[in-house]
Motif scaffolding. Structure first.
Motif, PDB file in Angstrom:
ATOM      1  N   ASN A 106       0.982  -1.160   0.013  1.00 44.59           N
ATOM      2  CA  ASN A 106      -0.133  -0.033  -0.014  1.00 44.59           C
ATOM      3  C   ASN A 106       0.881   1.220   0.076  1.00 44.59           C
ATOM      4  O   ASN A 106       1.590   1.487   1.044  1.00 44.59           O
ATOM      5  CB  ASN A 106      -0.777   0.165   1.015  1.00 44.59           C
TER       6      ASN A 106
ATOM      7  N   ARG B 236       1.891   5.328  -0.141  1.00 43.16           N
ATOM      8  CA  ARG B 236       1.173   6.769  -0.198  1.00 43.16           C
ATOM      9  C   ARG B 236       2.420   7.569   0.434  1.00 43.16           C
ATOM     10  O   ARG B 236       3.563   6.944   0.740  1.00 43.16           O
ATOM     11  CB  ARG B 236       0.125   6.637   1.126  1.00 43.16           C
TER      12      ARG B 236
ATOM     13  N   GLU C  83      -3.792   7.191  -1.874  1.00 45.20           N
ATOM     14  CA  GLU C  83      -2.985   5.925  -1.771  1.00 45.20           C
ATOM     15  C   GLU C  83      -3.282   5.015  -3.020  1.00 45.20           C
ATOM     16  O   GLU C  83      -4.201   5.125  -3.682  1.00 45.20           O
ATOM     17  CB  GLU C  83      -3.441   5.468  -0.615  1.00 45.20           C
TER      18      GLU C  83
ATOM     19  N   GLN D 116      -2.945   0.524  -3.849  1.00 47.25           N
ATOM     20  CA  GLN D 116      -2.722  -0.713  -3.577  1.00 47.25           C
ATOM     21  C   GLN D 116      -1.873  -1.281  -4.764  1.00 47.25           C
ATOM     22  O   GLN D 116      -2.411  -1.475  -6.010  1.00 47.25           O
ATOM     23  CB  GLN D 116      -3.609  -1.665  -3.125  1.00 47.25           C
TER      24      GLN D 116
ATOM     25  N   ARG E 203       0.296  -5.191   7.041  1.00 45.15           N
ATOM     26  CA  ARG E 203       0.499  -4.153   7.988  1.00 45.15           C
ATOM     27  C   ARG E 203       1.858  -4.963   9.054  1.00 45.15           C
ATOM     28  O   ARG E 203       1.898  -4.552  10.228  1.00 45.15           O
ATOM     29  CB  ARG E 203      -0.522  -3.742   8.823  1.00 45.15           C
TER      30      ARG E 203
ATOM     31  N   ARG F 120      -0.554   0.657  10.347  1.00 51.11           N
ATOM     32  CA  ARG F 120      -1.844   0.832  10.849  1.00 51.11           C
ATOM     33  C   ARG F 120      -2.287  -0.497  11.184  1.00 51.11           C
ATOM     34  O   ARG F 120      -1.440  -1.499  11.139  1.00 51.11           O
ATOM     35  CB  ARG F 120      -2.663   1.010   9.654  1.00 51.11           C
TER      36      ARG F 120
ATOM     37  N   LEU G 262      -7.982  -1.563   2.943  1.00 57.72           N
ATOM     38  CA  LEU G 262      -8.493  -0.057   2.677  1.00 57.72           C
ATOM     39  C   LEU G 262      -9.580   0.429   2.385  1.00 57.72           C
ATOM     40  O   LEU G 262      -9.837   1.432   1.949  1.00 57.72           O
ATOM     41  CB  LEU G 262      -7.694   0.068   1.342  1.00 57.72           C
TER      42      LEU G 262
ATOM     43  N   ASN H  88     -11.709   1.429   4.395  1.00 54.08           N
ATOM     44  CA  ASN H  88     -12.166   2.396   5.523  1.00 54.08           C
ATOM     45  C   ASN H  88     -10.988   3.343   5.708  1.00 54.08           C
ATOM     46  O   ASN H  88     -10.666   3.900   6.777  1.00 54.08           O
ATOM     47  CB  ASN H  88     -12.597   2.065   6.572  1.00 54.08           C
ATOM     48  N   ALA H  89     -10.037   3.447   4.486  1.00 51.10           N
ATOM     49  CA  ALA H  89      -8.598   4.262   4.771  1.00 51.10           C
ATOM     50  C   ALA H  89      -8.970   5.760   5.144  1.00 51.10           C
ATOM     51  O   ALA H  89      -8.079   6.303   5.743  1.00 51.10           O
ATOM     52  CB  ALA H  89      -8.130   4.082   3.230  1.00 51.10           C
TER      53      ALA H  89
ATOM     54  N   VAL I 211      -8.280   6.077  -2.404  1.00 51.42           N
ATOM     55  CA  VAL I 211      -7.531   5.049  -2.700  1.00 51.42           C
ATOM     56  C   VAL I 211      -7.782   4.562  -4.280  1.00 51.42           C
ATOM     57  O   VAL I 211      -8.982   4.605  -4.547  1.00 51.42           O
ATOM     58  CB  VAL I 211      -7.670   3.928  -2.044  1.00 51.42           C
TER      59      VAL I 211
END
Length: 598
Positions: free
Chosen positions: A287, A289, A312, A314, A342, A364, A451, A453-454, A458
């Motif tokens: 991911n 960003r 962001e 993926q 993560r 995260r 992702l 609920n980033a 995205v």
């Protein structure tokens, strides 16, 4: 990563001094911190070595390099990992001579390049391979422009550093305007040999998963409820099973440099900076960003797309994305490549001057898979609830009857033609097929696992629209449906329930034939699927401007369709999760002329 071998010509001695300093007292002060949180900036600002011209020479050999201050054994080209950046131009003809200094066969595949199949670089399929202590010359015209990469297709060499970037400049004006550019090549480095990684996964599929649910997570309400855990346990599935090999064993690198090394790219405030992202990892989806900077996606898999502003994206294994950023402040920014589960991150810096450093965000919270990832369609209900038809989820056996290792017998098959009326071969059931997704759905409008609920924009596949009209806008003559199958418990991977050695026939196409291929993921893992020698058009509702790609991620419980026009030759078609391919998730697409026997 630069070789430590003093016998190599052109060795970068500063890299040796840098490695020595990393091993010294400055690093010792912060070794208790995770790699992604190390505060020390080394201020590298070091470009990749570059080769250009019509005649290029590469030498493949074992080397020892420095990664975050540790000695690492790699298979390198010209003494570096990544290998030198090949800077080519559309329209030229190139000769690349590869000298194999190994005691084993090697090869080079030109990932995403449209080359004659004899030059594609897959041993035993398109050429005989490069024997030990011998050389081979690849010759092919450059028919495209953009960001690509190259890597070995022999054994487990790619996972040991045998990869490098390619940038091809257009023969005319570049449709993407920029003031400065950087190649940013993400990868995963293991100090443990990939054969050992594979062996451990065969013994225990969750061996490297250090993020499983705990009693503390249950009590804190961060993980599944007790009832949900019991339901998933009955299905013998683990909702934390997102990456097979994780940050517990991998060091995530950018251009060969670990998080402590802090590879740095420079800019002047106000410039349009083109970042050419390449995911050269063996097993890691990133991911990506840049906190504080919006990215505008301008190319996918080398080909220009209409600009898409995102915060962001993926990036699955083997994809490339070009983005434009325009930093206006005189400060540093962190380029973050966070593993999808993560468990760790690659980290680099974008800065106006060497030695600058930006805050590195914390990892995260790790995501959990849902019933949708189990192939239960649009149902995000917990396993103890009911689906939209009122079926009790807690009582469902997700092992799909005959597809279960407990219920099925090796060699059984199930015809899946009930789905979409597609021309589907039989899925061979046996110990290698753990589940058949009962209700797979198109997930090209979703941002990817973890992702949802980033809280910011995205990139999704449906955002991608080709900048130019597709060269072939015909409808498909027929459809081929293929199932991505596996058994995570036994670490077995296949297509339609068969490995390459088990499949009796290739996937047949005719030269110039227009075919729709639909991939259905019957497993709980992401599968980045790559077709050699072709670009295909994703079926995402954009008609004659559908995005053209050579690699596409098929998410858990999802399905992806694309249209492709057959190009003569024998072409590898496989999952680019390296150990999935190694275990058998690979087939051959055989394209022949209308009058030839397939």
């Amino acid at each position: 990563m630069t070789s430590n071998s003093a016998s190599l010509p052109g060795i970068n001695r500063r890299a040796l001094l840098r490695g020595a300093s990393l091993a010294g007292g400055g690093l010792a002060l912060s070794t208790w911190m995770p790699a992604w949180a190390q505060p020390v900036s080394r201020g590298i600002a070091k470009p990749l070595p570059q080769l250009s011209g019509d005649n290029i020479a590469l030498r493949v050999a074992h080397e020892m390099v420095q990664v975050d201050g540790r000695q690492a054994h790699v298979i390198a080209m010209n003494g570096t990992v990544p290998a030198p950046l090949l800077r080519l131009r559309e329209g030229q003809a190139v000769r690349i001579t590869v000298d194999n200094a190994l005691d084993e066969e090697t090869s080079l595949h030109w990932h995403g390049l449209l080359v004659p199949f004899q030059m594609d670089g897959v041993p035993g399929l398109s050429f005989p391979g490069i024997k030990p202590r011998s050389s081979f010359t690849y010759e092919f015209p450059i028919e495209q422009s953009g960001t690509y990469w190259y890597h070995s297709h022999s054994g487990l060499q790619e996972a040991m550093g045998h990869y490098g970037p390619i940038v091809i400049d257009p023969k005319g004006a570049d449709p993407i305007g920029y003031d400065r550019e950087h190649v940013v090549m993400f990868s995963d480095h293991s100090f443990v040999h990939p054969h050992t990684l594979f062996s451990k996964l065969k013994q225990e599929s969750g061996y490297y998963n250090r993020q499983k649910q705990t009693l503390a997570g249950l009590l804190a309400g961060k993980d599944q409820s007790r009832a949900d855990r019991l339901a998933w346990a009955r299905m013998r599935m683990d909702p934390t099973d997102i990456l097979d090999v994780t940050g517990s064993i991998y060091t995530y690198v950018v251009n060969g440099y670990g998080p402590n090394d802090n590879w740095t790219a420079l800019f002047k405030p106000g410039e349009r900076v083109r970042l050419r992202f390449i995911n050269a990892a063996a097993m890691t989806i990133f991911n990506v960003r840049i906190p504080g900077l919006q990215m505008t996606v301008v190319a996918a898999d080398g080909l220009p797309v209409r600009p898409v502003p995102v915060d962001e994206l993926q990036m699955t294994v083997a994809e490339t994305y070009d983005v434009i950023v325009t930093p206006v402040e005189d400060r540093a920014y962190t380029i973050v490549g966070e593993a999808i589960d993560r468990s760790g991150m690659a980290r680099a810096t974008l800065a106006p001057r060497e030695g600058m450093v930006a805050p590195v965000p914390a990892l995260r919270e790790r995501p959990l898979l849902t019933m949708k990832d189990m192939g239960m369609g649009a149902m995000d209900a917990p396993a103890t609830g009911t689906d939209h038809a009122g079926h009790d989820m807690a009582g469902m056996d997700m092992s799909a009857g005959a597809a279960s290792p407990d219920h099925g017998a090796s060699g059984q098959s199930m015809n899946m033609n009930m789905r979409d009326g597609a021309n589907a071969p039989e899925v061979v059931l046996g110990p290698g097929v753990q589940t058949i997704a009962p209700m797979p759905v198109d997930r090209t409008g979703e941002p990817g696992v973890g992702l949802e609920n980033a809280g910011h924009k995205v990139l999704v596949y449906r955002d991608l629209v080709a900048l130019e009209r597709n060269p072939d806008v015909r409808g498909a003559d027929r459809e081929i449906e293929l199932h991505l199958t596996g058994n995570m418990e036994r670490y077995m991977w296949s297509i339609d329930g068969q490995t390459l050695s088990e499949s009796k026939t290739p996937i047949p196409l005719r030269t110039g034939e227009r075919v729709r291929m639909t991939l259905i993921n019957d497993t709980m893992m992401n599968h980045p699927i790559h077709l050699h020698g072709h670009f295909f058009e994703l079926v995402t509702g954009h008609g004659d401007h559908s995005p053209r790609k050579h690699t596409v991620n098929v998410p858990p419980g999802g399905k992806v369709s694309f249209d492709v026009t057959g190009v003569y030759g024998d072409w590898a078609f496989h999952c680019h999760m390296f150990l999935h391919m190694h275990a058998g998730m690979i087939r051959v697409v055989q394209v022949r002329g209308a009058g030839e026997a397939a």
